[in-house]
Design an enzyme around this catalytic site. Structure first.
Site, PDB file in Angstrom:
ATOM      1  N   ASP A  83      36.144  32.550  40.044  1.00 42.80           N
ATOM      2  CA  ASP A  83      37.049  32.904  38.855  1.00 42.80           C
ATOM      3  C   ASP A  83      37.035  34.206  38.528  1.00 42.80           C
ATOM      4  OD1 ASP A  83      39.340  32.671  37.433  1.00 42.80           O
ATOM      5  OD2 ASP A  83      38.463  31.102  36.141  1.00 42.80           O
TER       6      ASP A  83
ATOM      7  N   ASP B  16      37.415  37.185  41.190  1.00 42.68           N
ATOM      8  CA  ASP B  16      38.917  37.868  41.339  1.00 42.68           C
ATOM      9  C   ASP B  16      39.149  38.658  40.154  1.00 42.68           C
ATOM     10  OD1 ASP B  16      39.346  36.104  39.166  1.00 42.68           O
ATOM     11  OD2 ASP B  16      40.694  34.784  40.157  1.00 42.68           O
TER      12      ASP B  16
ATOM     13  N   ARG C 165      40.147  44.427  38.840  1.00 43.48           N
ATOM     14  CA  ARG C 165      39.890  45.840  38.011  1.00 43.48           C
ATOM     15  C   ARG C 165      39.388  46.998  38.876  1.00 43.48           C
ATOM     16  NH1 ARG C 165      38.576  41.653  34.500  1.00 43.48           N
ATOM     17  NH2 ARG C 165      36.267  41.752  35.017  1.00 43.48           N
TER      18      ARG C 165
ATOM     19  N   ASP D 289      45.727  32.285  39.481  1.00 43.82           N
ATOM     20  CA  ASP D 289      44.489  32.045  38.668  1.00 43.82           C
ATOM     21  C   ASP D 289      44.607  30.872  37.460  1.00 43.82           C
ATOM     22  OD1 ASP D 289      41.719  32.455  38.189  1.00 43.82           O
ATOM     23  OD2 ASP D 289      42.335  33.507  36.287  1.00 43.82           O
TER      24      ASP D 289
ATOM     25  N   ASP E  59      42.806  27.007  38.022  1.00 42.23           N
ATOM     26  CA  ASP E  59      42.043  26.385  36.981  1.00 42.23           C
ATOM     27  C   ASP E  59      42.585  25.198  36.499  1.00 42.23           C
ATOM     28  OD1 ASP E  59      40.702  28.687  37.148  1.00 42.23           O
ATOM     29  OD2 ASP E  59      41.258  29.485  35.581  1.00 42.23           O
TER      30      ASP E  59
END
Length: 299
Positions: A82, A85, A90, A103, A107
């Site tokens: 997590d 990624d 970025r 994402d 989660d």
């Protein structure tokens, strides 16, 4: 007629506007080049990492009932990805709204699946785990909805103005704080999961007991068919396997103790997020009603 043909020949449309070169399209007043159109958001690096998280999470669920070590490893790697990624997004300038939603959904689903297992392993605390699932889903859904409807166009759900909540601003804008809270939250639930296989204090069925005939009274035992395996939601098979693997409860207790304060803080943040997002949406409702001239004054 000849003028129209001349304009077409000179690269102009019939209405006098310049023609777009072949391979170009127009969307919202902006030209989309062939390169931009050929981009596949679904194959961006951070999204591929997101898919791998889902695969690892599904594998951990497969091993969850009987193989605590394998499950914990797969689940932990899925959670750690997590953070990766976000770095990839970025690094390669591939931050997308699809990736953000993927994402968040991953989660929520992985944590919920683990809490569902804990609810069955500890039926006495099932209501607590169900409450945590509900709070997690409700707070994040309300927050995402408020951001999409009330925020600026393209605003990320992690962009929180400090005037709305200092706690949420710190949580979402400080990557170190965000990582610690998320990691410790998952670590606590993993520790409790491991304790369901190793700690007789939390799982009394781990204690071997003998009846007067010398037969085991372990739920699910062939010599004790009346109880069946459903008498202990933790599953007697899993408990027997854990004993065979000689799983120790010391380190799970340590991890649970260290991570509990941060996990509790994460639940407080979820509550704050739910309240703040609800108020934000309500503010939008009030503005919309005023724009419609509501409530109408009684004549």
């Amino acid at each position: 007629m000849n003028g129209v043909k001349a304009r077409k020949h000179n690269g102009e449309a019939a209405n006098g506007a310049p023609r777009k070169p072949n391979g170009y399209a127009n969307l919202g007043g902006k030209d989309i080049t062939p390169t931009e159109r050929s981009e596949n958001v679904f194959l961006f690096y951070p999204n591929i990492i997101g898919y791998s998280r889902i695969i690892l999470a599904i594998a951990s669920l497969y091993y969850m009932p009987l193989h605590p070590r394998t499950c914990s490893l797969l689940y932990s790697v899925s959670c750690l990805l997590d953070a990766l990624d976000g770095l990839a997004a970025r690094q390669f300038n591939q931050s997308t709204r699809f990736g953000a939603v993927l994402d968040m959904v991953t989660d929520r689903c992985t944590t919920s699946c683990l809490l569902v297992f804990l609810s069955s392993a500890f039926p006495r605390w099932a209501l607590l785990f169900q409450g945590l699932i509900s709070l997690d889903f409700a707070s994040h859904y309300m927050h995402m909805y408020a951001t999409l409807t009330m925020g600026d166009s393209g605003q990320s759900h992690k962009k929180i103005d400090q005037s709305r909540s200092r706690l949420l601003h710190l949580y979402y804008n400080n990557r170190t704080v965000l990582f610690i809270f998320c990691a410790m939250n998952e670590l606590f639930f993993i520790a409790i999961y491991l304790l369901s296989f190793s700690s007789p204090m939390l799982t009394p069925s781990l204690l071997p007991t003998e009846d007067k005939a010398g037969a085991t009274s372990q739920p699910g035992s062939p010599l004790n068919p009346s109880s069946m395996i459903f008498a202990t939601p933790g599953s007697a098979w899993a408990m027997e396997l854990a004993r065979a693997n000689k799983m120790d409860s010391f380190w799970p207790w340590v991890l649970a103790g260290v991570s509990f304060p941060v996990m509790a803080g994460k639940q407080i943040l979820n509550g704050v997020q739910l309240v703040k997002a609800s108020k934000w949406v309500a503010e939008g409702d009030i503005r919309a009603r005023r724009a419609q001239g509501l409530p109408k004054k009684k004549s």
